[in-house]
Scaffold this motif. Structure first.
Motif, PDB file in Angstrom:
ATOM      1  N   LYS A   2      14.553 -10.040  33.903  1.00 38.64           N
ATOM      2  CA  LYS A   2      13.652  -8.911  34.177  1.00 38.64           C
ATOM      3  C   LYS A   2      13.761  -7.946  33.008  1.00 38.64           C
ATOM      4  O   LYS A   2      14.874  -7.500  32.674  1.00 38.64           O
ATOM      5  CB  LYS A   2      14.067  -8.219  35.482  1.00 38.64           C
ATOM      6  CG  LYS A   2      13.075  -7.156  35.898  1.00 38.64           C
ATOM      7  CD  LYS A   2      13.358  -6.620  37.285  1.00 38.64           C
ATOM      8  CE  LYS A   2      14.588  -5.758  37.279  1.00 38.64           C
ATOM      9  NZ  LYS A   2      14.726  -4.930  38.475  1.00 38.64           N
ATOM     10  N   ASP A  47      16.608  -6.497  26.406  1.00 41.78           N
ATOM     11  CA  ASP A  47      15.904  -7.566  27.151  1.00 41.78           C
ATOM     12  C   ASP A  47      14.652  -7.993  26.408  1.00 41.78           C
ATOM     13  O   ASP A  47      14.300  -9.172  26.374  1.00 41.78           O
ATOM     14  CB  ASP A  47      15.521  -7.090  28.557  1.00 41.78           C
ATOM     15  CG  ASP A  47      16.729  -6.808  29.424  1.00 41.78           C
ATOM     16  OD1 ASP A  47      17.771  -7.458  29.231  1.00 41.78           O
ATOM     17  OD2 ASP A  47      16.626  -5.938  30.302  1.00 41.78           O
ATOM     18  N   ALA A  53       7.613  -7.491  35.590  1.00 38.57           N
ATOM     19  CA  ALA A  53       8.602  -7.386  34.515  1.00 38.57           C
ATOM     20  C   ALA A  53       9.333  -8.703  34.249  1.00 38.57           C
ATOM     21  O   ALA A  53      10.072  -8.820  33.278  1.00 38.57           O
ATOM     22  CB  ALA A  53       9.615  -6.298  34.854  1.00 38.57           C
ATOM     23  N   THR A  93      14.225  -4.872  31.400  1.00 33.55           N
ATOM     24  CA  THR A  93      14.691  -3.555  31.852  1.00 33.55           C
ATOM     25  C   THR A  93      15.059  -2.670  30.668  1.00 33.55           C
ATOM     26  O   THR A  93      14.856  -1.461  30.694  1.00 33.55           O
ATOM     27  CB  THR A  93      15.924  -3.712  32.777  1.00 33.55           C
ATOM     28  OG1 THR A  93      15.616  -4.651  33.812  1.00 33.55           O
ATOM     29  CG2 THR A  93      16.308  -2.400  33.435  1.00 33.55           C
ATOM     30  N   THR A  94      15.631  -3.271  29.615  1.00 32.01           N
ATOM     31  CA  THR A  94      16.086  -2.497  28.457  1.00 32.01           C
ATOM     32  C   THR A  94      15.439  -3.037  27.171  1.00 32.01           C
ATOM     33  O   THR A  94      14.834  -4.107  27.184  1.00 32.01           O
ATOM     34  CB  THR A  94      17.616  -2.628  28.293  1.00 32.01           C
ATOM     35  OG1 THR A  94      17.914  -4.009  28.011  1.00 32.01           O
ATOM     36  CG2 THR A  94      18.361  -2.195  29.540  1.00 32.01           C
ATOM     37  N   ARG A 111      13.483   3.585  32.072  1.00 29.36           N
ATOM     38  CA  ARG A 111      14.772   2.978  31.727  1.00 29.36           C
ATOM     39  C   ARG A 111      14.753   2.306  30.363  1.00 29.36           C
ATOM     40  O   ARG A 111      15.778   1.950  29.807  1.00 29.36           O
ATOM     41  CB  ARG A 111      15.205   1.992  32.820  1.00 29.36           C
ATOM     42  CG  ARG A 111      15.854   2.731  34.008  1.00 29.36           C
ATOM     43  CD  ARG A 111      16.547   1.787  34.947  1.00 29.36           C
ATOM     44  NE  ARG A 111      15.591   0.981  35.704  1.00 29.36           N
ATOM     45  CZ  ARG A 111      15.931  -0.032  36.502  1.00 29.36           C
ATOM     46  NH1 ARG A 111      17.197  -0.367  36.631  1.00 29.36           N
ATOM     47  NH2 ARG A 111      15.017  -0.701  37.174  1.00 29.36           N
TER      48      ARG A 111
END
Ligand code: C5P
Length: 227
Positions: free
Chosen positions: A208, A214, A106, A210-211, A15
């Motif tokens: 968290k 982030d 994460a 995720t991208t 992701r």
């Protein structure tokens, strides 16, 4: 009081558009997973740490463990094909510990104070999750149409750590295998068992990764903490 900590860290970087486990990506000067581990180590509440990973990541994980300045036991545990399977493997590998915290690798910005607060919570609770009240209005949508707008006063965004009496969480995971329950967090299994799960105040910054965005936000927050 001390508890055992399991860190699911066996995911991929799909992701994030990365071709390897996102937890090995650098954040400022060290891998994401190292930040998570250092926060856990800095909490006196954590006595033992198990990290669930995929075998192809073991050499990199071991390098991170070697860079840590701690005498706390840190075990490498084989992860599974889902987060749920990874946690289940972790539970089977616990070395003692009546109380267990589960914390996503994460979520590398969780503070030692949050781990301490979670440990205190487990002295009285059977199960809990760290969570924060939602700031947005949340819509239930079917296709592209809103079907409901739940009262925001009752909505909390779930984070980790999530903490449980170990024997109860093991029972919940065994039941999940038996009945094919698939969930995205451990609290959901507890809920399905009809067991109480309470809320402990989480942290707004406990995001968290995720991208890619982030990662940029995490870098900003860490630089603010340690200018
Ligand atoms: O992908 P996501 O960030 O939602 O995963 C949550 C956590 O679960 C991550 O720390 C990830 O490494 C872990 N995970 C795992 N085993 C899997 C999939 C995810 O331990 N098979």
């Amino acid at each position: 009081m001390t508890c055992h900590l399991l860190i699911p860290a066996a995911g991929s970087g799909k992701r994030m558009g990365a071709d390897r486990n996102k937890l090995l990506l650098p954040l400022i000067n060290k891998p994401i997973l190292q930040w998570t581990l250092e926060a856990a180590i800095a909490s006196d509440a954590i006595a033992w740490i198990g990290v669930m990973g995929q075998p192809h990541d073991y050499p990199e994980f071991q390098k991170i463990f070697n860079a840590l300045n701690t005498t706390k036991p840190i075990r490498l545990i084989q992860g599974g094909s889902t987060r749920q399977a990874s946690v289940f493997n972790g539970l089977k590998s616990l070395e003692g510990g009546d109380r267990v915290l589960i914390h996503d690798g994460a979520r590398c910005l969780a503070t030692p104070e949050l781990f301490n607060r979670c440990d205190r919570a487990l002295q009285t609770m059977q199960g809990f999750i760290a969570a924060v009240p939602v700031k947005d209005t949340i819509k239930i949508v079917d296709g592209q149409t809103i079907v409901d707008t739940p009262n925001r006063d009752h909505l909390w965004a779930a984070q980790t750590p999530q903490g449980f009496q170990s024997d109860l969480l093991k029972k919940a995971h065994l039941k999940a295998v038996e009945l094919n329950w698939e969930v995205t967090d451990d609290a959901a299994l507890f809920e399905k068992m009809g067991l109480p799960v309470q809320i402990v105040m989480g942290e707004e910054t406990n995001l968290k990764i995720t991208t890619q965005q982030d990662l940029a936000i995490a870098e900003f927050i860490l630089n603010q903490r340690n200018p």
